[in-house]
Design a protein around this motif. Sequence first.
Motif, PDB file in Angstrom:
ATOM      1  N   LEU A   1       0.842  -1.190   0.000  1.00 22.64           N
ATOM      2  CA  LEU A   1       0.000   0.000   0.000  1.00 22.64           C
ATOM      3  C   LEU A   1       0.884   1.250   0.000  1.00 22.64           C
ATOM      4  CD1 LEU A   1      -2.757  -1.007   2.589  1.00 22.64           C
ATOM      5  CD2 LEU A   1      -2.934  -0.996   0.098  1.00 22.64           C
ATOM      6  N   PRO A   2       0.486   2.301  -0.699  1.00 21.25           N
ATOM      7  CA  PRO A   2       1.319   3.501  -0.770  1.00 21.25           C
ATOM      8  C   PRO A   2       1.611   4.068   0.616  1.00 21.25           C
ATOM      9  CG  PRO A   2      -0.481   3.603  -2.358  1.00 21.25           C
ATOM     10  CD  PRO A   2      -0.761   2.423  -1.488  1.00 21.25           C
ATOM     11  N   PRO A   3       2.795   4.632   0.807  1.00 23.88           N
ATOM     12  CA  PRO A   3       3.115   5.258   2.102  1.00 23.88           C
ATOM     13  C   PRO A   3       2.088   6.327   2.439  1.00 23.88           C
ATOM     14  CG  PRO A   3       5.062   5.129   0.705  1.00 23.88           C
ATOM     15  CD  PRO A   3       3.899   4.745  -0.153  1.00 23.88           C
ATOM     16  N   SER A   4       1.588   6.262   3.656  1.00 21.51           N
ATOM     17  CA  SER A   4       0.541   7.202   4.046  1.00 21.51           C
ATOM     18  C   SER A   4       0.502   7.300   5.564  1.00 21.51           C
ATOM     19  CB  SER A   4      -0.818   6.738   3.522  1.00 21.51           C
ATOM     20  OG  SER A   4      -1.868   7.509   4.077  1.00 21.51           O
ATOM     21  N   PRO A   5       0.299   8.501   6.091  1.00 20.44           N
ATOM     22  CA  PRO A   5       0.148   8.646   7.550  1.00 20.44           C
ATOM     23  C   PRO A   5      -1.245   8.279   8.041  1.00 20.44           C
ATOM     24  CG  PRO A   5      -0.023  10.792   6.497  1.00 20.44           C
ATOM     25  CD  PRO A   5       0.281   9.808   5.400  1.00 20.44           C
ATOM     26  N   SER A   6      -2.090   7.797   7.135  1.00 17.98           N
ATOM     27  CA  SER A   6      -3.474   7.497   7.488  1.00 17.98           C
ATOM     28  C   SER A   6      -3.543   6.429   8.576  1.00 17.98           C
ATOM     29  CB  SER A   6      -4.229   7.019   6.256  1.00 17.98           C
ATOM     30  OG  SER A   6      -5.491   6.497   6.623  1.00 17.98           O
ATOM     31  N   PRO A   7      -4.341   6.654   9.621  1.00 18.47           N
ATOM     32  CA  PRO A   7      -4.499   5.634  10.659  1.00 18.47           C
ATOM     33  C   PRO A   7      -5.229   4.387  10.156  1.00 18.47           C
ATOM     34  CG  PRO A   7      -6.024   7.449  11.025  1.00 18.47           C
ATOM     35  CD  PRO A   7      -5.109   7.885   9.929  1.00 18.47           C
ATOM     36  N   VAL A   8      -5.938   4.528   9.039  1.00 16.53           N
ATOM     37  CA  VAL A   8      -6.651   3.368   8.499  1.00 16.53           C
ATOM     38  C   VAL A   8      -5.675   2.284   8.084  1.00 16.53           C
ATOM     39  CG1 VAL A   8      -8.189   2.553   6.680  1.00 16.53           C
ATOM     40  CG2 VAL A   8      -8.592   4.782   7.746  1.00 16.53           C
ATOM     41  N   SER A   9      -4.669   2.646   7.298  1.00 15.00           N
ATOM     42  CA  SER A   9      -3.679   1.660   6.869  1.00 15.00           C
ATOM     43  C   SER A   9      -2.851   1.161   8.052  1.00 15.00           C
ATOM     44  CB  SER A   9      -2.768   2.264   5.798  1.00 15.00           C
ATOM     45  OG  SER A   9      -2.078   3.398   6.304  1.00 15.00           O
ATOM     46  N   HIS A  10      -2.646   2.018   9.034  1.00 15.30           N
ATOM     47  CA  HIS A  10      -1.870   1.610  10.205  1.00 15.30           C
ATOM     48  C   HIS A  10      -2.600   0.539  11.016  1.00 15.30           C
ATOM     49  CE1 HIS A  10       0.876   1.895  13.596  1.00 15.30           C
ATOM     50  NE2 HIS A  10      -0.158   2.086  14.400  1.00 15.30           N
ATOM     51  N   TYR A  11      -3.872   0.748  11.281  1.00 18.37           N
ATOM     52  CA  TYR A  11      -4.622  -0.194  12.120  1.00 18.37           C
ATOM     53  C   TYR A  11      -5.211  -1.356  11.328  1.00 18.37           C
ATOM     54  CZ  TYR A  11      -4.165   3.141  15.916  1.00 18.37           C
ATOM     55  OH  TYR A  11      -3.641   3.962  16.880  1.00 18.37           O
ATOM     56  N   ALA A  12      -5.167  -1.278   9.999  1.00 19.64           N
ATOM     57  CA  ALA A  12      -5.664  -2.387   9.184  1.00 19.64           C
ATOM     58  C   ALA A  12      -4.810  -3.639   9.365  1.00 19.64           C
ATOM     59  CB  ALA A  12      -5.694  -1.984   7.715  1.00 19.64           C
ATOM     60  N   ARG A  13      -3.610  -3.479   9.881  1.00 24.49           N
ATOM     61  CA  ARG A  13      -2.732  -4.640  10.045  1.00 24.49           C
ATOM     62  C   ARG A  13      -3.271  -5.642  11.057  1.00 24.49           C
ATOM     63  NH1 ARG A  13       2.292  -2.373  13.673  1.00 24.49           N
ATOM     64  NH2 ARG A  13       1.138  -0.842  14.897  1.00 24.49           N
ATOM     65  N   TYR A  14      -4.066  -5.196  12.013  1.00 25.03           N
ATOM     66  CA  TYR A  14      -4.560  -6.122  13.035  1.00 25.03           C
ATOM     67  C   TYR A  14      -5.613  -7.088  12.495  1.00 25.03           C
ATOM     68  CZ  TYR A  14      -1.971  -3.009  16.095  1.00 25.03           C
ATOM     69  OH  TYR A  14      -0.966  -2.268  16.682  1.00 25.03           O
ATOM     70  N   PRO A  15      -6.665  -6.617  11.813  1.00 25.34           N
ATOM     71  CA  PRO A  15      -7.577  -7.591  11.205  1.00 25.34           C
ATOM     72  C   PRO A  15      -6.903  -8.401  10.104  1.00 25.34           C
ATOM     73  CG  PRO A  15      -8.169  -5.348  10.562  1.00 25.34           C
ATOM     74  CD  PRO A  15      -7.169  -5.233  11.669  1.00 25.34           C
ATOM     75  N   LEU A  16      -5.958  -7.811   9.399  1.00 24.65           N
ATOM     76  CA  LEU A  16      -5.234  -8.561   8.379  1.00 24.65           C
ATOM     77  C   LEU A  16      -4.460  -9.713   9.019  1.00 24.65           C
ATOM     78  CD1 LEU A  16      -4.161  -8.668   5.362  1.00 24.65           C
ATOM     79  CD2 LEU A  16      -2.157  -7.506   6.277  1.00 24.65           C
ATOM     80  N   PHE A  17      -3.801  -9.448  10.128  1.00 26.53           N
ATOM     81  CA  PHE A  17      -3.048 -10.502  10.819  1.00 26.53           C
ATOM     82  C   PHE A  17      -3.987 -11.593  11.320  1.00 26.53           C
ATOM     83  CE2 PHE A  17      -0.909 -12.061  14.776  1.00 26.53           C
ATOM     84  CZ  PHE A  17       0.079 -12.786  14.137  1.00 26.53           C
ATOM     85  N   ALA A  18      -5.156 -11.212  11.801  1.00 23.76           N
ATOM     86  CA  ALA A  18      -6.138 -12.212  12.236  1.00 23.76           C
ATOM     87  C   ALA A  18      -6.544 -13.109  11.071  1.00 23.76           C
ATOM     88  CB  ALA A  18      -7.354 -11.516  12.838  1.00 23.76           C
ATOM     89  N   LEU A  19      -6.714 -12.527   9.890  1.00 28.38           N
ATOM     90  CA  LEU A  19      -7.061 -13.314   8.712  1.00 28.38           C
ATOM     91  C   LEU A  19      -5.925 -14.251   8.316  1.00 28.38           C
ATOM     92  CD1 LEU A  19      -8.984 -13.959   6.399  1.00 28.38           C
ATOM     93  CD2 LEU A  19      -8.057 -11.973   5.158  1.00 28.38           C
ATOM     94  N   ILE A  20      -4.698 -13.768   8.404  1.00 27.47           N
ATOM     95  CA  ILE A  20      -3.545 -14.618   8.089  1.00 27.47           C
ATOM     96  C   ILE A  20      -3.478 -15.805   9.052  1.00 27.47           C
ATOM     97  CG2 ILE A  20      -1.014 -14.700   8.107  1.00 27.47           C
ATOM     98  CD1 ILE A  20      -1.036 -11.839   7.019  1.00 27.47           C
ATOM     99  N   ILE A  21      -3.735 -15.559  10.327  1.00 27.57           N
ATOM    100  CA  ILE A  21      -3.752 -16.657  11.300  1.00 27.57           C
ATOM    101  C   ILE A  21      -4.817 -17.669  10.926  1.00 27.57           C
ATOM    102  CG2 ILE A  21      -4.264 -17.260  13.695  1.00 27.57           C
ATOM    103  CD1 ILE A  21      -3.003 -14.668  14.570  1.00 27.57           C
ATOM    104  N   TYR A  22      -6.011 -17.192  10.610  1.00 29.76           N
ATOM    105  CA  TYR A  22      -7.112 -18.101  10.264  1.00 29.76           C
ATOM    106  C   TYR A  22      -6.754 -18.958   9.052  1.00 29.76           C
ATOM    107  CZ  TYR A  22     -11.533 -19.662   8.276  1.00 29.76           C
ATOM    108  OH  TYR A  22     -12.527 -20.425   7.722  1.00 29.76           O
ATOM    109  N   LEU A  23      -6.238 -18.347   8.002  1.00 36.56           N
ATOM    110  CA  LEU A  23      -5.904 -19.095   6.798  1.00 36.56           C
ATOM    111  C   LEU A  23      -4.803 -20.120   7.055  1.00 36.56           C
ATOM    112  CD1 LEU A  23      -5.939 -16.161   4.202  1.00 36.56           C
ATOM    113  CD2 LEU A  23      -7.661 -17.960   4.468  1.00 36.56           C
TER     114      LEU A  23
END
Length: 540
Positions: free
Chosen positions: A48-70
């Motif tokens: 994802l493009p470099p961005s100070p947006s908190p959305v991309s910053h906190y998106a890593r937590y649900p993404l990590f949960a999905l990686i664990i599930y898979l």
Amino acid sequence: MAAAITARGVLDQFLSEYHAAIDAREYQPFVWPHRALGPYLLIFYLLLPPSPSPVSHYARYPLFALIIYLSVTAVHDCRSPAVTVGYGIGLLNAWTILWSATLIIFNDGRRDYRRIERQERPDEAPDVQGLVENIQGDTSALEGSTTDGLKLLHPVGELPEPEPSVTNDLAPKLQSPEIFAAQEPIPSSSQEAYTWQSLPDNIVHRLDFVLDLVTNFRGLRWTHQGPGTYPPPQHVRETLTNPETPPSLHPNKYPSYRTLFTSNLKSFVLCSLTLDTLKYVTSLDPYFLAQGQSTPSPFPVAHTTRLTLSLLFTFASLLNIFLLAPLVLACTFGPRLLGPHASTWLYPPFFGPLSSIAEKGLAGLWGGWWHQLFRYAFEAAGEFVGGKLLRLSKKSTPGSIARVLVAFFCSGMLHACASYTVLGDTHPIRGSFLFFALQPVGIIAQRALSIYLKQKGYREAIPPWMRKTGNVLVVVLWCRVTGPLIADEFAASGIWLYEPLPVSLIRGVRGEGWWRWGGQWVRWYSGDRWWRSGLVFLGG
């Protein structure tokens, strides 16, 4: 008379069990890419493009949960008739979880990591080779190299200073150049300059950056570069535009491409001959054909012989794979195709000097001699638990113990998952996991003994050669006690049924056939949904 047990017969039995389990819907085939989405999700997030947006910053937590599930569902559901693929299903999915946690949970992978890159100057024409240095030398600079292993549990001498955090301000903390003190020629160009590059804006540049971050487990030319590796060349350190990395006072010597090729080719040939010999010798013992430890052995002192052969087979198998990296990437593809990724200093040996064992005992075995491919992830997990969660200082005894326990817990879980996904009769918890869980016990006990002897004034009275001999004896005895836990798991899993080489000189001369690979390696699998279709790997 019962028919002799052969590797082909055992593999055919595994294949029959696999098909029966698939037909009964007890397991599912491991289908690529459907069952290997975790690493791709990690790469996609980091891209994802470099961005100070908190959305991309906190998106890593649900993404990590999905990686664990898979990853967990793949470990639970999938199997393969190929012993190496079956072992890899568990190992690689467990590693996906740990490596994803390291890059996006324990650290912020989009902000914390930087890589050494060549910086173009206005008065300079572009040079596609970038960092590639055409220098002469040899690998002798590594001969005196040792790593501190599990530093806080150093088995001999004073408690060493702990390593600083290995993520945020790490540029000045790359492996100390003193251990590589030798002369390195400086490139003739005075226009070269290097910088610490963070996540780039350009998508093509960012793709190269992210793929290197995700696949470069040892962090070579990154801010988290680990011990036992070549530091950046002197001319690179001296021209880094960022002030964080001071110029080195000790020039270094690195292998030329010719030296890198010849030394690794010699090792590869010797290692291949060793593997061919081990494959033949182990085929004589039903223990290595997944028939269990209670089977009679043709060798004297069966337990010790089996343990020794298991260690040699493990070491030779890993080394044979590791040697392909410098031979193929640096010396075959080279800088014309790979640019700076083919620089010789990015291909240090994977295994350290055996002297680490004599110097530091069990800590030297695991932290100095054995390969450090997963070390950064283990240390990051230990720092996260010991430092961030428990808030224990690395200088404190509880803090150092906590970090080492977490590191070996992670290693145990990786190998336990691998043991779980094979078709052989394995015991992942009381086998693979227990082996690694016991290693910090031995390290801590040896360290405690060293401290006790020093406090009592006995250590100084013991000659250095006797201390080194004692360290070696401790390692040998400890491995003799705990080694069967992992060796029996390897044998029961059927991992030694794999054919490491396409051609076998020994078995060819004996009339058993020269060519050892064959059969259907991969086939297309059609699932009930299009996204569940893909390639199934069957081995050879």
